[in-house]
Motif scaffolding. Structure first.
Motif, PDB file in Angstrom:
ATOM      1  N   PRO A  81       0.824  -1.215   0.000  1.00  0.00           N
ATOM      2  CA  PRO A  81       0.000   0.000   0.000  1.00  0.00           C
ATOM      3  C   PRO A  81       0.855   1.261   0.000  1.00  0.00           C
ATOM      4  CG  PRO A  81      -0.808  -1.571   1.614  1.00  0.00           C
ATOM      5  CD  PRO A  81       0.488  -2.112   1.116  1.00  0.00           C
ATOM      6  N   HIS A  82       0.444   2.229  -0.810  1.00  0.00           N
ATOM      7  CA  HIS A  82       1.165   3.492  -0.854  1.00  0.00           C
ATOM      8  C   HIS A  82       0.228   4.603  -1.313  1.00  0.00           C
ATOM      9  CE1 HIS A  82       1.395   2.140  -5.064  1.00  0.00           C
ATOM     10  NE2 HIS A  82       1.405   3.425  -5.366  1.00  0.00           N
ATOM     11  N   LEU A  83       0.654   5.802  -1.076  1.00  0.00           N
ATOM     12  CA  LEU A  83      -0.045   7.001  -1.526  1.00  0.00           C
ATOM     13  C   LEU A  83       0.913   7.845  -2.345  1.00  0.00           C
ATOM     14  CD1 LEU A  83      -2.024   8.523   1.508  1.00  0.00           C
ATOM     15  CD2 LEU A  83      -2.992   7.519  -0.566  1.00  0.00           C
ATOM     16  N   LYS A  84       0.426   8.403  -3.442  1.00  0.00           N
ATOM     17  CA  LYS A  84       1.167   9.408  -4.182  1.00  0.00           C
ATOM     18  C   LYS A  84       0.327  10.680  -4.149  1.00  0.00           C
ATOM     19  CE  LYS A  84       3.405   8.316  -7.943  1.00  0.00           C
ATOM     20  NZ  LYS A  84       3.712   7.933  -9.358  1.00  0.00           N
ATOM     21  N   VAL A  85       0.879  11.713  -3.543  1.00  0.00           N
ATOM     22  CA  VAL A  85       0.126  12.959  -3.346  1.00  0.00           C
ATOM     23  C   VAL A  85       0.900  14.131  -3.941  1.00  0.00           C
ATOM     24  CG1 VAL A  85      -0.900  12.044  -1.227  1.00  0.00           C
ATOM     25  CG2 VAL A  85       1.159  13.456  -1.085  1.00  0.00           C
ATOM     26  N   GLU A  86       0.192  15.246  -4.086  1.00  0.00           N
ATOM     27  CA  GLU A  86       0.873  16.438  -4.564  1.00  0.00           C
ATOM     28  C   GLU A  86       1.968  16.838  -3.579  1.00  0.00           C
ATOM     29  OE1 GLU A  86      -1.786  19.654  -5.348  1.00  0.00           O
ATOM     30  OE2 GLU A  86      -2.198  18.954  -7.400  1.00  0.00           O
ATOM     31  N   PRO A  87       3.093  17.366  -4.064  1.00  0.00           N
ATOM     32  CA  PRO A  87       4.174  17.757  -3.153  1.00  0.00           C
ATOM     33  C   PRO A  87       3.675  18.699  -2.065  1.00  0.00           C
ATOM     34  CG  PRO A  87       4.900  17.879  -5.430  1.00  0.00           C
ATOM     35  CD  PRO A  87       3.424  17.644  -5.486  1.00  0.00           C
ATOM     36  N   PHE A  88       4.162  18.490  -0.855  1.00  0.00           N
ATOM     37  CA  PHE A  88       3.784  19.348   0.265  1.00  0.00           C
ATOM     38  C   PHE A  88       5.010  19.583   1.129  1.00  0.00           C
ATOM     39  CE2 PHE A  88       3.286  15.013   1.735  1.00  0.00           C
ATOM     40  CZ  PHE A  88       3.751  15.039   3.040  1.00  0.00           C
ATOM     41  N   GLU A  89       4.931  20.581   1.951  1.00  0.00           N
ATOM     42  CA  GLU A  89       6.022  20.897   2.869  1.00  0.00           C
ATOM     43  C   GLU A  89       5.917  19.960   4.072  1.00  0.00           C
ATOM     44  OE1 GLU A  89       9.139  21.722   4.350  1.00  0.00           O
ATOM     45  OE2 GLU A  89       8.744  23.074   2.647  1.00  0.00           O
ATOM     46  N   THR A  90       6.900  19.070   4.225  1.00  0.00           N
ATOM     47  CA  THR A  90       6.796  18.064   5.278  1.00  0.00           C
ATOM     48  C   THR A  90       6.799  18.669   6.680  1.00  0.00           C
ATOM     49  OG1 THR A  90       9.201  17.743   5.114  1.00  0.00           O
ATOM     50  CG2 THR A  90       7.790  16.212   3.899  1.00  0.00           C
ATOM     51  N   LYS A  91       7.262  19.909   6.820  1.00  0.00           N
ATOM     52  CA  LYS A  91       7.210  20.572   8.128  1.00  0.00           C
ATOM     53  C   LYS A  91       5.782  20.711   8.617  1.00  0.00           C
ATOM     54  CE  LYS A  91      11.494  23.252   7.627  1.00  0.00           C
ATOM     55  NZ  LYS A  91      12.076  24.607   7.553  1.00  0.00           N
ATOM     56  N   GLU A  92       4.820  20.686   7.682  1.00  0.00           N
ATOM     57  CA  GLU A  92       3.419  20.780   8.083  1.00  0.00           C
ATOM     58  C   GLU A  92       3.002  19.615   8.967  1.00  0.00           C
ATOM     59  OE1 GLU A  92       1.289  20.887   4.444  1.00  0.00           O
ATOM     60  OE2 GLU A  92       2.209  22.748   3.728  1.00  0.00           O
TER      61      GLU A  92
END
Length: 393
Positions: A2-13
């Motif tokens: 299982p995996h997710l591919k999502v739009e790039p985001f700032e991991t600090k969030e």
């Protein structure tokens, strides 16, 4: 997986979520320039890590190989909940529960840790190493309800499939362990087993050191077999047959027997194919002749004191090799809040190593993740060396 591919985001969030959600424990950033971060999570009482791999066009999240649970449904539920809480835009995923597959028989799934103080509910116990499709294991369990059958399989999809079959067939006398069988043998009491089956193991002709059958394996097998019980190996490989012939003939206090093309009431699809190809099938049996002494396992895998980030920075990059063990530190990560970190660590026996993480909180705590090593003498010696390295001894 299982995996997710999502739009790039700032991991600090994610740090804001960690502060609010009890199931999120930490975010770990690599010390190197590697594009992978780790997220410590816990779901339904089981801790594991998610990898966060950043690409220019997308960010991919999946469970890491060391700590991922056998129940992939747990990973799917974790990823789905995380995506919802974080508000990510999903580009692609395979986490939807289709409902077409039956659930795993959770009560039949056992961890290696369970065998440190295990109660066996039946007087008779048998073990199958590398059960594959599980056809032989399930057949034996259905015909011998008075015997507990333990199946050990390192291939996760095979273990999952057999757990589904256990649920579908309502079997109450099968346990499944998704681990290295050689380590499990060391956890079992002496004189426990009625039988030990090793059917069609991988021949490993180019890497013979990876073969499950060895002098050490046979010695452990004879220890855990009760007097009169059999270790049974079946193979279609001429090379493996000749190799096992030597290994099985060495123990002085065991009966040894070889058969060629013996029929069994149940065969795997691979054996059926080999029969059609007119390949020879060899059965090698080794019968234990005497009772073995009990084995005491009292090993301490705690650390005497915590460490700080400076100790992690001094870790050797090359493997440290002892007489019968090794220690190798891998990639190191630092917690995003600066409170500690996590480092990959492989150690133990050369042919059956452990793969863990070391989690530390600067000056406060140091432990293995997701759980402590299997209680073997070799792992205990490797643990002592890990401590000596960390403490600069």
């Amino acid at each position: 997986m299982p995996h997710l591919k999502v739009e790039p985001f700032e991991t600090k969030e994610l740090d804001r979520l960690i502060a609010k959600e009890e199931c999120l424990h930490f975010r770990a950033v690599p010390e190197s320039e590697a594009p992978v971060e780790l997220l410590g999570v816990e779901l339904e009482g089981e801790p594991f890590l998610l990898e966060i791999k950043k690409h220019p066009e997308a960010t991919v999240l999946r469970a890491d190989k060391i700590s991922r649970p056998l129940d992939v449904g747990r990973i799917k539920r974790c990823l789905a909940a995380l995506a919802e809480k974080a508000g990510w835009k999903i580009l692609h995923s395979n986490i939807l529960e289709s409902g077409r597959r039956p659930p795993l028989a959770a009560e039949a799934e056992k961890s290696i840790r369970d065998f440190e103080s295990m109660h066996f509910p039946k007087r008779k116990v048998a073990l199958e190493v590398g059960f594959g499709s599980g056809r032989h294991l399930l057949w034996q369990a259905e015909r011998h309800p008075d015997t507990l059958f333990i199946g050990v399989e390192i291939h996760t999809p095979s273990a999952q499939q057999v757990l589904r079959q256990i649920r579908l067939r309502s079997l109450q006398n099968v346990w499944v362990v998704n681990y290295d069988a050689r380590l499990l043998l060391e956890m079992l009491p002496s004189n426990l087993l009625e039988a030990l089956y090793v059917h069609f193991p991988v021949p490993w002709d180019k890497k013979p050191h990876r073969r499950v059958i060895s002098d050490a394996f046979v010695a452990e097998a004879l220890r855990v077999l009760r007097p009169g019980a059999l270790l049974e190996l079946r193979t279609d490989s001429e090379n493996y047959y000749r190799y096992a012939l030597e290994v099985f003939s060495r123990p002085p206090k065991a009966d040894f027997r070889v058969e060629k093309n013996r029929d069994l009431p149940v065969v795997s699809k691979y054996e059926a194919r080999w029969r059609r190809m007119e390949k020879n099938i060899y059965t090698l049996s080794l019968r234990a002749l005497e009772e073995s002494p009990a084995r005491l396992r009292e090993f301490d895998f705690s650390f005497r004191e915590p460490v700080d980030h400076s100790a992690i920075g001094r870790l050797p990059r090359k493997p440290v090799v002892g007489e019968d063990f090794f220690v190798h530190f891998g990639r190191a990560y630092r917690f995003s809040d600066g409170s500690g970190g996590i480092v990959e660590c492989s150690f133990g026996s050369f042919d059956r190593p452990e793969h863990k993480y070391l989690i530390y909180r600067d000056g406060k705590s140091l432990r293995y993740f997701p759980e402590r090593p299997v209680a073997t003498a070799t792992n205990a010696r490797a643990h002592q060396k890990i401590g000596a390295i960390l403490y600069g001894c």
